[in-house]
Scaffold this active site. Structure first.
Site, PDB file in Angstrom:
ATOM      1  N   GLU A  26      89.887  58.598  55.983  1.00  0.00           N
ATOM      2  CA  GLU A  26      88.728  58.137  56.747  1.00  0.00           C
ATOM      3  C   GLU A  26      89.055  56.806  57.415  1.00  0.00           C
ATOM      4  OE1 GLU A  26      86.306  58.549  58.415  1.00  0.00           O
ATOM      5  OE2 GLU A  26      84.399  58.465  57.340  1.00  0.00           O
ATOM      6  N   ASP A  27      88.420  56.542  58.555  1.00  0.00           N
ATOM      7  CA  ASP A  27      88.662  55.272  59.227  1.00  0.00           C
ATOM      8  C   ASP A  27      88.018  54.113  58.470  1.00  0.00           C
ATOM      9  OD1 ASP A  27      86.077  56.120  59.808  1.00  0.00           O
ATOM     10  OD2 ASP A  27      86.238  55.876  61.974  1.00  0.00           O
ATOM     11  N   ASP A  70      81.389  52.708  55.043  1.00  0.00           N
ATOM     12  CA  ASP A  70      80.340  51.698  55.154  1.00  0.00           C
ATOM     13  C   ASP A  70      79.313  51.957  54.050  1.00  0.00           C
ATOM     14  OD1 ASP A  70      78.640  49.725  56.057  1.00  0.00           O
ATOM     15  OD2 ASP A  70      77.983  50.789  57.831  1.00  0.00           O
ATOM     16  N   PHE A  89      80.648  44.791  62.578  1.00  0.00           N
ATOM     17  CA  PHE A  89      80.868  46.109  63.175  1.00  0.00           C
ATOM     18  C   PHE A  89      82.216  46.084  63.874  1.00  0.00           C
ATOM     19  CE2 PHE A  89      80.495  49.766  65.850  1.00  0.00           C
ATOM     20  CZ  PHE A  89      79.821  50.663  65.024  1.00  0.00           C
ATOM     21  N   ARG A 141      87.732  53.175  71.174  1.00  0.00           N
ATOM     22  CA  ARG A 141      88.598  53.882  70.229  1.00  0.00           C
ATOM     23  C   ARG A 141      90.081  53.706  70.543  1.00  0.00           C
ATOM     24  NH1 ARG A 141      85.680  57.502  67.035  1.00  0.00           N
ATOM     25  NH2 ARG A 141      84.061  58.647  68.123  1.00  0.00           N
TER      26      ARG A 141
HETATM   27  P1  IMP Z   1      78.771  55.555  56.341  1.00  0.00           P
HETATM   28  O1  IMP Z   1      78.231  56.934  56.150  1.00  0.00           O
HETATM   29  O2  IMP Z   1      77.698  54.529  56.478  1.00  0.00           O
HETATM   30  O3  IMP Z   1      79.811  55.165  55.314  1.00  0.00           O
HETATM   31  O4  IMP Z   1      79.438  55.543  57.767  1.00  0.00           O
HETATM   32  C1  IMP Z   1      80.668  56.111  57.954  1.00  0.00           C
HETATM   33  C2  IMP Z   1      80.963  56.305  59.401  1.00  0.00           C
HETATM   34  O5  IMP Z   1      80.216  55.435  60.237  1.00  0.00           O
HETATM   35  C3  IMP Z   1      82.407  55.985  59.645  1.00  0.00           C
HETATM   36  O6  IMP Z   1      83.193  57.130  59.492  1.00  0.00           O
HETATM   37  C4  IMP Z   1      82.393  55.504  61.065  1.00  0.00           C
HETATM   38  O7  IMP Z   1      82.502  56.588  61.939  1.00  0.00           O
HETATM   39  C5  IMP Z   1      81.030  54.866  61.217  1.00  0.00           C
HETATM   40  N1  IMP Z   1      81.125  53.403  61.006  1.00  0.00           N
HETATM   41  C6  IMP Z   1      80.727  52.683  59.935  1.00  0.00           C
HETATM   42  N2  IMP Z   1      80.984  51.378  60.096  1.00  0.00           N
HETATM   43  C7  IMP Z   1      81.576  51.267  61.298  1.00  0.00           C
HETATM   44  C8  IMP Z   1      82.100  50.157  62.056  1.00  0.00           C
HETATM   45  O8  IMP Z   1      82.101  48.988  61.644  1.00  0.00           O
HETATM   46  N3  IMP Z   1      82.630  50.460  63.268  1.00  0.00           N
HETATM   47  C9  IMP Z   1      82.683  51.734  63.767  1.00  0.00           C
HETATM   48  N4  IMP Z   1      82.210  52.788  63.109  1.00  0.00           N
HETATM   49  C10 IMP Z   1      81.655  52.561  61.884  1.00  0.00           C
HETATM   50 MG    MG Z   2      84.174  58.274  61.211  1.00  0.00          MG
END
Ligand code: IMP
Ligand code: MG
Length: 171
Positions: free
Chosen positions: A94-95, A98, A147, A160
Site C-alpha cells: 500500500e502507498d 491513514d 496530506f 501522482r
Molecule cells: P485510509 O482508509 O484512511 O487508511 O486511507 C487510505 C487511502 O487514502 C490511501 O490508500 C490513499 O489512497 C489515501 N490517502 C490517505 N492519506 C493520504 C495522503 O496523505 N495523501 C494521499 N492519499 C492519501
Molecule cells: Mg491508495
C-alpha cells in the site's frame, strides 16, 4: 503549495531497506505481492526491482477516499485479485495507511481466500488518524500528519507522477 518531504534519494534508500527486509522474511516461500491501486503502482514497481527473491504480483482496487482529502468511511472492492492465494504467502503493498479503514477491508477480504500468511507493507505509515487496529509489518516512513502527494500519491488524481514526496499545504 507543495513542500518537499522525501527526496528521490531518501525514497530509494527506504525502498531498498524494505526490499531487504521482505527478502529475508519471504526467502524460500511461495509469495504473492498484492498492490493496492492506484496509489501503490510506483512504489510496487520500485520495490520488486530491489528484491532478490522470486514473487508473483497482482493488484486489487478499492474505492476509498473518492475525491479530496476526506475519507467517506465506506469501502468497496472495485477490482479483485486474479491469482489464487490459497496456501500462499501474501504481502499487501500500500502507498499510505491513514485511518486504516481501506486496508482493513482489503485485509479481511484477502484473509477469506485462505492465504498461509497475510502481511502489510506500506511506504508511509501515517499514525495520527488511525481508527482501526491494523499493524503495518513493513513501513518505509512513519509520518505524524499532513496530506502527502507524489510518488503515486494523489490529491484528486493530481501529483501522482512526481518522483519525490511532498506535503500539500493550503496556500
Ligand atoms: P485510509 O482508509 O484512511 O487508511 O486511507 C487510505 C487511502 O487514502 C490511501 O490508500 C490513499 O489512497 C489515501 N490517502 C490517505 N492519506 C493520504 C495522503 O496523505 N495523501 C494521499 N492519499 C492519501
Ligand atoms: Mg491508495
Amino acid at each position: 503549495m507543495l513542500r518537499l518531504l522525501f527526496s528521490r534519494e531518501e525514497i530509494r534508500r527506504a525502498v531498498e531497506r524494505l526490499g531487504r527486509e521482505i527478502g529475508r522474511e519471504y526467502q524460500g516461500k511461495d509469495t504473492v505481492l498484492v498492490g493496492i491501486l492506484k496509489g501503490s503502482f510506483i512504489f510496487l514497481a520500485d520495490l520488486v526491482r530491489t528484491l532478490s527473491i522470486p514473487v508473483e504480483i497482482d493488484f486489487i482496487r478499492a474505492a476509498s477516499y473518492g475525491r479530496g482529502r476526506v475519507s467517506t468511511g465506506e469501502v468497496s472492492i472495485l477490482k479483485d485479485i486474479e491469482l489464487s492465494i490459497q496456501g500462499r504467502h501474501v504481502l499487501i503493498v500500500e502507498d499510505i495507511v491513514d485511518t486504516g479503514v481501506t486496508l482493513k477491508v482489503i485485509y479481511d477480504h484477502l484473509r477469506e481466500k485462505g492465504p498461509s500468511s497475510l502481511k502489510i507493507c506500506a511506504l508511509i505509515d501515517k499514525k495520527e488518524r488511525r481508527e482501526v487496529e491494523i499493524g503495518v509489518d513493513f513501513a518505509g516512513f512513519e509520518v505524524e500528519r499532513g496530506f502527502l502527494v507524489g510518488y503515486g500519491l494523489d490529491f484528486d488524481e493530481r501529483y501522482r507522477y512526481l518522483p519525490e514526496i511532498y506535503i500539500l499545504e493550503e496556500s
